[in-house]
Design an enzyme around this catalytic site. Structure first.
Site, PDB file in Angstrom:
ATOM      1  N   PRO A   1      37.480  51.387  47.396  1.00  0.00           N
ATOM      2  CA  PRO A   1      36.319  51.975  48.075  1.00  0.00           C
ATOM      3  C   PRO A   1      35.321  50.892  48.472  1.00  0.00           C
ATOM      4  CG  PRO A   1      36.430  52.679  45.762  1.00  0.00           C
ATOM      5  CD  PRO A   1      37.630  51.828  46.008  1.00  0.00           C
TER       6      PRO A   1
ATOM      7  N   GLY B   1      30.898  47.708  44.731  1.00  0.00           N
ATOM      8  CA  GLY B   1      30.924  46.657  43.712  1.00  0.00           C
ATOM      9  C   GLY B   1      32.314  46.220  43.308  1.00  0.00           C
ATOM     10  N   LEU B   2      33.335  46.644  44.058  1.00  0.00           N
ATOM     11  CA  LEU B   2      34.701  46.302  43.667  1.00  0.00           C
ATOM     12  C   LEU B   2      35.318  45.226  44.564  1.00  0.00           C
ATOM     13  CD1 LEU B   2      35.999  49.867  42.695  1.00  0.00           C
ATOM     14  CD2 LEU B   2      35.428  47.988  41.151  1.00  0.00           C
ATOM     15  N   GLY B   3      34.528  44.648  45.445  1.00  0.00           N
ATOM     16  CA  GLY B   3      34.995  43.502  46.229  1.00  0.00           C
ATOM     17  C   GLY B   3      35.894  43.857  47.402  1.00  0.00           C
ATOM     18  N   SER B   4      35.672  45.052  47.976  1.00  0.00           N
ATOM     19  CA  SER B   4      36.522  45.487  49.085  1.00  0.00           C
ATOM     20  C   SER B   4      36.563  44.475  50.238  1.00  0.00           C
ATOM     21  CB  SER B   4      36.013  46.852  49.570  1.00  0.00           C
ATOM     22  OG  SER B   4      36.416  47.101  50.866  1.00  0.00           O
TER      23      SER B   4
ATOM     24  N   ALA C   1      35.939  41.214  50.342  1.00  0.00           N
ATOM     25  CA  ALA C   1      36.628  39.955  50.021  1.00  0.00           C
ATOM     26  C   ALA C   1      38.137  40.180  49.896  1.00  0.00           C
ATOM     27  CB  ALA C   1      36.072  39.366  48.721  1.00  0.00           C
ATOM     28  N   ALA C   2      38.531  41.351  49.389  1.00  0.00           N
ATOM     29  CA  ALA C   2      39.972  41.630  49.261  1.00  0.00           C
ATOM     30  C   ALA C   2      40.600  41.782  50.645  1.00  0.00           C
ATOM     31  CB  ALA C   2      40.193  42.890  48.423  1.00  0.00           C
TER      32      ALA C   2
ATOM     33  N   ASP D   1      33.082  36.758  44.165  1.00  0.00           N
ATOM     34  CA  ASP D   1      34.055  37.778  44.607  1.00  0.00           C
ATOM     35  C   ASP D   1      35.294  37.121  45.205  1.00  0.00           C
ATOM     36  OD1 ASP D   1      32.120  39.566  43.884  1.00  0.00           O
ATOM     37  OD2 ASP D   1      32.208  40.745  45.725  1.00  0.00           O
TER      38      ASP D   1
HETATM   39  O1  PMV Z   1      29.441  42.649  46.425  1.00  0.00           O
HETATM   40  P1  PMV Z   1      29.359  43.118  45.012  1.00  0.00           P
HETATM   41  O2  PMV Z   1      28.770  44.449  44.851  1.00  0.00           O
HETATM   42  O3  PMV Z   1      30.667  42.923  44.317  1.00  0.00           O
HETATM   43  O4  PMV Z   1      28.316  42.134  44.272  1.00  0.00           O
HETATM   44  C1  PMV Z   1      28.623  40.813  44.079  1.00  0.00           C
HETATM   45  C2  PMV Z   1      27.878  40.268  42.934  1.00  0.00           C
HETATM   46  C3  PMV Z   1      26.469  39.782  43.195  1.00  0.00           C
HETATM   47  O5  PMV Z   1      26.187  38.922  42.097  1.00  0.00           O
HETATM   48  C4  PMV Z   1      25.468  40.929  43.188  1.00  0.00           C
HETATM   49  C5  PMV Z   1      26.335  39.022  44.493  1.00  0.00           C
HETATM   50  C6  PMV Z   1      27.034  37.680  44.501  1.00  0.00           C
HETATM   51  O6  PMV Z   1      27.175  37.117  45.602  1.00  0.00           O
HETATM   52  O7  PMV Z   1      27.380  37.135  43.459  1.00  0.00           O
END
Ligand code: PMV
Length: 310
Positions: free
Chosen positions: A95, A99-102, A104-105, A146
Site C-alpha cells: 500500500p 510507511g512501508l516503502g512502496s 522505493a520498492a 528506505d
Molecule cells: O517514507 P516512509 O514513511 O517510509 O518514512 C521514511 C522514514 C523517515 O525517517 C520518516 C524519512 C526518511 O527519509 O528517513
C-alpha cells in the site's frame, strides 16, 4: 520477458531522527513486494499497472502520474538508456503512503528490470544510488534508509552518510503490522519535524537524540533477543515520535490497544500521521493483539516472522 521485484520495508526504530543524523534500524518485509514485468511491445514505452491503468508514458505526459513519470525518466536518464517499444507492468501489493516503502520498492524493481532489459549489469550500490535519487522526488530530503534496506533486502542499522551495518537478531520474533487506513505523504511529517526543529531547536534536538539512544539500546536487545526490553523500547520510541508531532489519535489508539491486549511493544512505523503501527507479540498473544488492533480501527493486519540473522 523480464521480471524483477523488491520488498516492502519496516522501520523498527529511529524514523525521523534518522533524517537528522541519528541511527535507525530497518527490516525488509518480503511478504509484500512490488513486481515489475517488462515485455517487448509494438507501441511506445508505457508503464501500466496490472489492471491496465496507465501510470506513466513519456509520449503521454498529460495522461501520466507526474511523480511516476519523473521516476521513470530519472531511472532511464541515470541508466543512460533509451527504452522504446516496451511495456512495463507494475504489480504491487505494497500500500502507498503508509510507511512501508512502496515508492522505493517500485523504483528498485523498475531500475533492475530496465537495466536488465538494456543488457546492463548493475551493482547494488548503483541501484541504491538511483533509487535514492527517485526518493528525493517523493520527499525532498530522504535519509536514504528506505532505498538502502529495500535494495539490500536485509536487516540493517542505518546512519545517514555511513555504510549501513548488519543488525544481529539472535532469535526470530513475530511482528504484527497494522494498517490504520489513514494515508499521509512522507514529506508532510518530515517537514513538520524540520519546522519544530527550527522553532524549538534544543527541545527537539533532545528528542532526536533520545530516539538515537533507543536505537543503540534496541540493537543490543536484538542481539540477545529480549522481547520485554525490545518491546519497552518500542513504546518509548512511539512516545517520542508523539512528542515530535508525527503520531495521530488513531495511531495512538492502535498502540494503546496492542499494549492492553498484551503486546510486548508497539509503535508507529515510517513517517507517521497515518500508515502503519507495528506490534511485537509472543505467538500465544498474537490473535488477541490482532483482534484488539482490529477493534481499534486497523483496516488490515499482517502477521510476519522476522528471521534471526547470523
Ligand atoms: O517514507 P516512509 O514513511 O517510509 O518514512 C521514511 C522514514 C523517515 O525517517 C520518516 C524519512 C526518511 O527519509 O528517513
Amino acid at each position: 520477458m523480464i521480471r524483477e521485484s523488491a520488498p516492502a520495508k519496516i522501520i523498527l526504530f529511529g524514523e525521523h531522527a534518522v533524517v537528522h543524523g541519528q541511527p535507525a534500524i530497518a527490516l525488509p518485509f518480503p511478504a509484500l513486494r512490488a513486481q515489475i514485468t517488462i515485455r517487448e511491445s509494438a507501441t511506445a514505452l508505457e508503464f501500466r499497472s496490472v489492471n491496465g491503468t496507465l501510470l506513466a508514458a513519456p509520449h503521454l505526459p498529460k495522461r501520466s502520474d507526474p511523480l511516476l513519470l519523473q521516476v521513470l525518466l530519472t531511472i532511464l536518464c541515470r541508466l543512460r538508456i533509451d527504452a522504446r517499444e516496451v511495456s512495463v507492468l507494475l504489480d504491487s501489493g505494497i500500500p502507498q503512503a503508509c510507511g512501508l516503502g512502496s515508492g522505493a520498492a517500485i523504483a528498485t524493481a523498475l531500475t533492475r528490470a530496465l537495466a536488465r532489459h538494456a543488457g546492463r549489469s548493475i551493482s547494488a550500490a548503483e541501484v541504491n544510488d538511483i533509487v535514492f535519487e527517485t526518493e528525493t522526488l517523493f520527499h525532498g530530503t530522504p535519509s536514504g534508509i528506505d532505498n538502502t534496506v529495500i535494495v539490500h533486502e536485509s536487516a540493517l542499522c542505518f546512519t545517514r552518510g555511513m555504510e549501513p551495518l548488519p543488525v544481529r537478531i539472535a532469535r526470530p520474533f513475530q511482528l504484527l503490522v497494522a494498517d490504520s487506513g489513514d494515508r499521509c505523504a512522507t514529506h508532510i511529517p518530515v517537514s513538520a519535524v524540520r519546522e519544530q526543529l527550527q522553532l524549538h531547536p534544543e527541545e527537539t534536538a533532545m528528542i532526536l537524540e533520545d530516539i538515537g539512544a533507543i536505537v543503540h539500546r534496541a540493537s543490543r536487545a536484538l542481539a540477545c533477543m529480549q522481547p520485554p526490553a525490545l518491546g519497552a523500547l518500542m513504546y518509548d520510541n512511539h512516545a517520542l515520535l508523539g512528542k515530535l508531532g508525527v503520531s495521530s489519535p488513531l495511531l495512538d489508539d492502535l498502540v494503546c490497544a496492542a499494549r492492553s491486549a498484551g503486546a510486548a511493544g508497539a509503535k508507529l512505523s515510517g513517517a507517521g500521521r497515518g500508515g502503519v503501527v507495528i506490534a511485537l507479540v509472543e505467538e500465544s498473544r498474537a490473535d488477541d493483539v490482532a483482534l484488539a488492533l482490529e477493534e481499534a480501527g486497523a483496516v488490515q493486519i499482517w502477521n510476519t516472522t522476522i528471521q534471526a540473522t547470523n
